[in-house]
Design a protein around this motif. Structure first.
Motif, PDB file in Angstrom:
ATOM      1  N   LEU A  74       0.857  -1.180   0.000  1.00 32.67           N
ATOM      2  CA  LEU A  74       0.000   0.000   0.000  1.00 32.67           C
ATOM      3  C   LEU A  74       0.893   1.230   0.000  1.00 32.67           C
ATOM      4  CD1 LEU A  74      -2.563  -1.099   2.746  1.00 32.67           C
ATOM      5  CD2 LEU A  74      -2.857  -1.255   0.264  1.00 32.67           C
ATOM      6  N   LEU A  75       0.822   2.020  -1.060  1.00 30.60           N
ATOM      7  CA  LEU A  75       1.525   3.302  -1.127  1.00 30.60           C
ATOM      8  C   LEU A  75       0.487   4.383  -0.864  1.00 30.60           C
ATOM      9  CD1 LEU A  75       3.793   2.837  -4.274  1.00 30.60           C
ATOM     10  CD2 LEU A  75       4.558   3.047  -1.912  1.00 30.60           C
ATOM     11  N   ILE A  76       0.492   4.915   0.344  1.00 31.37           N
ATOM     12  CA  ILE A  76      -0.521   5.880   0.758  1.00 31.37           C
ATOM     13  C   ILE A  76       0.050   7.279   0.575  1.00 31.37           C
ATOM     14  CG2 ILE A  76      -2.032   6.617   2.632  1.00 31.37           C
ATOM     15  CD1 ILE A  76      -1.634   3.780   3.834  1.00 31.37           C
ATOM     16  N   GLU A  77      -0.510   8.006  -0.381  1.00 34.31           N
ATOM     17  CA  GLU A  77       0.014   9.324  -0.736  1.00 34.31           C
ATOM     18  C   GLU A  77      -0.601  10.395   0.152  1.00 34.31           C
ATOM     19  OE1 GLU A  77       2.320   9.730  -2.909  1.00 34.31           O
ATOM     20  OE2 GLU A  77       2.256   8.017  -4.266  1.00 34.31           O
ATOM     21  N   GLY A  78       0.244  11.078   0.928  1.00 31.69           N
ATOM     22  CA  GLY A  78      -0.211  12.170   1.770  1.00 31.69           C
ATOM     23  C   GLY A  78       0.088  13.512   1.140  1.00 31.69           C
ATOM     24  N   SER A 107      -1.965   2.163  -5.131  1.00 36.12           N
ATOM     25  CA  SER A 107      -1.655   3.557  -4.837  1.00 36.12           C
ATOM     26  C   SER A 107      -2.912   4.194  -4.264  1.00 36.12           C
ATOM     27  CB  SER A 107      -1.219   4.284  -6.116  1.00 36.12           C
ATOM     28  OG  SER A 107      -0.901   5.620  -5.847  1.00 36.12           O
ATOM     29  N   VAL A 108      -2.796   4.726  -3.048  1.00 36.50           N
ATOM     30  CA  VAL A 108      -3.968   5.216  -2.325  1.00 36.50           C
ATOM     31  C   VAL A 108      -3.775   6.689  -1.980  1.00 36.50           C
ATOM     32  CG1 VAL A 108      -5.460   4.900  -0.317  1.00 36.50           C
ATOM     33  CG2 VAL A 108      -4.292   2.916  -1.333  1.00 36.50           C
ATOM     34  N   GLY A 109      -4.682   7.525  -2.431  1.00 33.93           N
ATOM     35  CA  GLY A 109      -4.636   8.938  -2.088  1.00 33.93           C
ATOM     36  C   GLY A 109      -5.360   9.186  -0.779  1.00 33.93           C
ATOM     37  N   ASP A 110      -4.643   9.698   0.212  1.00 35.46           N
ATOM     38  CA  ASP A 110      -5.226   9.993   1.517  1.00 35.46           C
ATOM     39  C   ASP A 110      -5.925  11.348   1.434  1.00 35.46           C
ATOM     40  OD1 ASP A 110      -5.673   9.576   4.286  1.00 35.46           O
ATOM     41  OD2 ASP A 110      -4.042  10.954   4.746  1.00 35.46           O
ATOM     42  N   ALA A 111      -7.244  11.357   1.493  1.00 33.60           N
ATOM     43  CA  ALA A 111      -8.015  12.591   1.324  1.00 33.60           C
ATOM     44  C   ALA A 111      -8.890  12.835   2.547  1.00 33.60           C
ATOM     45  CB  ALA A 111      -8.894  12.498   0.077  1.00 33.60           C
ATOM     46  N   TYR A 142     -11.140   8.513   1.300  1.00 37.97           N
ATOM     47  CA  TYR A 142     -11.768   9.689   1.896  1.00 37.97           C
ATOM     48  C   TYR A 142     -11.904   9.488   3.405  1.00 37.97           C
ATOM     49  CZ  TYR A 142     -12.887  10.883  -2.916  1.00 37.97           C
ATOM     50  OH  TYR A 142     -12.800  11.187  -4.251  1.00 37.97           O
ATOM     51  N   GLY A 143     -11.265  10.356   4.155  1.00 38.78           N
ATOM     52  CA  GLY A 143     -11.282  10.232   5.603  1.00 38.78           C
ATOM     53  C   GLY A 143     -10.020   9.615   6.169  1.00 38.78           C
ATOM     54  N   GLY A 144      -9.135   9.109   5.291  1.00 35.62           N
ATOM     55  CA  GLY A 144      -7.847   8.595   5.755  1.00 35.62           C
ATOM     56  C   GLY A 144      -7.937   7.390   6.659  1.00 35.62           C
ATOM     57  N   ALA A 145      -8.848   6.448   6.351  1.00 35.86           N
ATOM     58  CA  ALA A 145      -9.029   5.276   7.210  1.00 35.86           C
ATOM     59  C   ALA A 145      -7.762   4.434   7.303  1.00 35.86           C
ATOM     60  CB  ALA A 145     -10.192   4.426   6.691  1.00 35.86           C
ATOM     61  N   LEU A 146      -7.039   4.282   6.193  1.00 30.78           N
ATOM     62  CA  LEU A 146      -5.834   3.450   6.222  1.00 30.78           C
ATOM     63  C   LEU A 146      -4.716   4.124   7.014  1.00 30.78           C
ATOM     64  CD1 LEU A 146      -5.639   1.976   2.603  1.00 30.78           C
ATOM     65  CD2 LEU A 146      -6.508   0.903   4.676  1.00 30.78           C
ATOM     66  N   THR A 147      -4.564   5.433   6.838  1.00 29.88           N
ATOM     67  CA  THR A 147      -3.550   6.158   7.606  1.00 29.88           C
ATOM     68  C   THR A 147      -3.807   6.004   9.101  1.00 29.88           C
ATOM     69  OG1 THR A 147      -3.154   7.772   5.858  1.00 29.88           O
ATOM     70  CG2 THR A 147      -2.596   8.447   8.091  1.00 29.88           C
ATOM     71  N   THR A 148      -5.073   6.113   9.497  1.00 30.15           N
ATOM     72  CA  THR A 148      -5.432   5.965  10.907  1.00 30.15           C
ATOM     73  C   THR A 148      -5.221   4.533  11.384  1.00 30.15           C
ATOM     74  OG1 THR A 148      -7.064   7.743  10.729  1.00 30.15           O
ATOM     75  CG2 THR A 148      -7.303   6.211  12.575  1.00 30.15           C
ATOM     76  N   ALA A 149      -5.685   3.560  10.598  1.00 26.48           N
ATOM     77  CA  ALA A 149      -5.598   2.160  11.014  1.00 26.48           C
ATOM     78  C   ALA A 149      -4.153   1.711  11.205  1.00 26.48           C
ATOM     79  CB  ALA A 149      -6.296   1.269   9.995  1.00 26.48           C
ATOM     80  N   PHE A 150      -3.266   2.145  10.305  1.00 33.11           N
ATOM     81  CA  PHE A 150      -1.869   1.726  10.396  1.00 33.11           C
ATOM     82  C   PHE A 150      -1.031   2.704  11.224  1.00 33.11           C
ATOM     83  CE2 PHE A 150      -3.217  -0.591   6.532  1.00 33.11           C
ATOM     84  CZ  PHE A 150      -2.880  -1.876   6.944  1.00 33.11           C
ATOM     85  N   ASN A 151      -1.700   3.652  11.870  1.00 33.13           N
ATOM     86  CA  ASN A 151      -1.066   4.590  12.801  1.00 33.13           C
ATOM     87  C   ASN A 151       0.124   5.303  12.154  1.00 33.13           C
ATOM     88  OD1 ASN A 151      -1.060   5.965  15.185  1.00 33.13           O
ATOM     89  ND2 ASN A 151      -0.827   4.143  16.478  1.00 33.13           N
ATOM     90  N   LEU A 152      -0.135   5.881  10.991  1.00 29.53           N
ATOM     91  CA  LEU A 152       0.888   6.619  10.260  1.00 29.53           C
ATOM     92  C   LEU A 152       0.676   8.117  10.469  1.00 29.53           C
ATOM     93  CD1 LEU A 152       0.637   4.569   6.959  1.00 29.53           C
ATOM     94  CD2 LEU A 152       2.559   4.507   8.566  1.00 29.53           C
ATOM     95  N   PRO A 153       1.736   8.914  10.507  1.00 24.23           N
ATOM     96  CA  PRO A 153       1.561  10.363  10.652  1.00 24.23           C
ATOM     97  C   PRO A 153       0.863  10.946   9.432  1.00 24.23           C
ATOM     98  CG  PRO A 153       3.850   9.826  10.176  1.00 24.23           C
ATOM     99  CD  PRO A 153       3.152   8.529  10.422  1.00 24.23           C
TER     100      PRO A 153
END
Length: 362
Positions: A74-78, A107-111, A142-153
């Motif tokens: 997962l490449l989460i783009e911030g 490729s996941v856009g964090d929005a 939308y909402g950044g669920a993956l960023t939150t779940a994986f505890n990423l800044p």
């Protein structure tokens, strides 16, 4: 100016969403958090198998638990990777590496959640057109669920690798250094591409196969005459239009190639490379690279040697005159990024200004 919004398209994937939506979208994004020395642990209540990339556009929903048996990247783009070029090394490697069949990449856009009100516009005008341009499937979170779940800044490039059992094998935020990149490559079983075959015999516009064994070379083939007024991103007479109109312009194979040479690869970068453009140009040129008419000596023979036919195309010769890339027709953005990587070219970043196209025209 409207056309200026296209300047960064070649350098970004899902980040094109931000450029298209402009300042209104930026106001929705949360502040960028600092990257800690060590990432905080994933909360115990998070069920990784139940995390999902929701269906959007033509893309079906993806539940991470259904991917067990494969390695998942997962490449989460911030915000920082979308706008500031964060993660350049990993993006280049992921374009270049040859992956085993059991590796899947998203490729996941964090929005922000508030951007969901523009979901249809984002899909129709920005993400939709980008899907065919990128190597990996694109989703917007939308909402950044993956960023939150994986505890990423928040706001940074996030990298998550799941092993075949669905367990986290690697988790990282921000740029990867060479050591971390090597670790990632080993984990995925990725390989660098094998050297291409030696270039066939050719001679056109001052370039030939012997000279290209001594320096990297690029041959660009146009399938029709391209006028300056058709090229987005050029000063003084370049194409002016909104984001969608500029997308339509660079969906024309020869216009895309002309834009790459005049607006994305600067003169200092091109000076390192032997180059020739085979085709017709009206009101623009590429400094240091001859423009060779389609009926000039060696032009037809070069097309035949590299099997380009009458199409637009680009051939990259590197590693002692080997064919490192040979593309025909409309070349997707990710392969243009790959060409820059092979040649050691740093494309211009958004905000550096439009290209001049060297020849300002009469």
């Amino acid at each position: 100016m409207p056309a200026r919004k296209t300047l960064r398209i070649v350098a970004l994937g899902v980040g094109v969403v931000l450029l298209g939506l402009g300042a209104a979208a930026w106001s929705l994004w949360p502040e960028v958090e600092e990257i800690p020395e060590e990432l905080e642990a994933i909360e115990a209540e998070v069920s990784i198998p139940n995390l999902e990339l929701p269906a959007q556009g033509p893309m079906e929903a993806v539940r991470l638990g259904d991917l067990q048996g494969k390695k998942v990247v997962l490449l989460i783009e911030g915000r920082e990777s979308m706008s500031g070029g964060e993660g350049k090394l990993i993006h280049r490697a992921m374009h270049r590496w040859q992956m085993p069949e059991d590796v899947v990449v998203y490729s996941v856009g964090d929005a922000p959640a508030g951007a969901v009100v523009m979901r249809s516009k984002i899909e129709r005008e920005f993400v939709g057109p980008m899907r065919a341009e990128m190597r990996w499937p694109i989703y917007i979170d939308y909402g950044g669920a993956l960023t939150t779940a994986f505890n990423l800044p928040k706001g940074h490039l996030g990298l998550v690798v799941l092993d075949e059992q669905g367990e986290v094998a690697m988790r990282h935020a921000g740029d990867l250094d060479e050591a971390a990149l090597a670790e990632l490559g080993t984990l995925l079983g990725a390989k660098e591409p094998e050297p291409g075959p030696p270039a066939p015999a050719f001679s056109v516009g001052g370039l030939d196969d012997a000279g290209c064994r001594e320096r990297d070379c690029v041959l660009v083939f146009l399938d029709r005459k391209v006028a300056r007024s058709e090229i987005p991103g050029l000063e003084d007479g370049g194409f002016e239009g909104d984001m969608q109109e500029s997308f339509e312009q660079i969906a024309k194979p020869s216009v895309r190639l002309a834009r790459l040479l005049t607006a994305d690869w600067g003169p200092d970068e091109r000076a390192k490379i032997g180059g020739v453009v085979i085709g017709e140009a009206d009101g623009w040129e590429v400094e240091g690279w001859p423009l060779v008419a389609p009926d000039a000596e060696g032009a037809a023979e070069a097309r035949a040697a590299f099997e380009v036919g009458e199409e637009a195309g680009m051939v990259v010769l590197a590693d002692g005159g080997r064919v490192s890339m040979a593309e025909r027709g409309l070349i997707p953005f990710w392969k243009m990024m790959l060409a820059a990587d092979i040649l050691g070219v740093e494309p211009k970043e958004y905000g550096e200004g439009k290209g001049k196209g060297e020849d300002e025209g009469d």
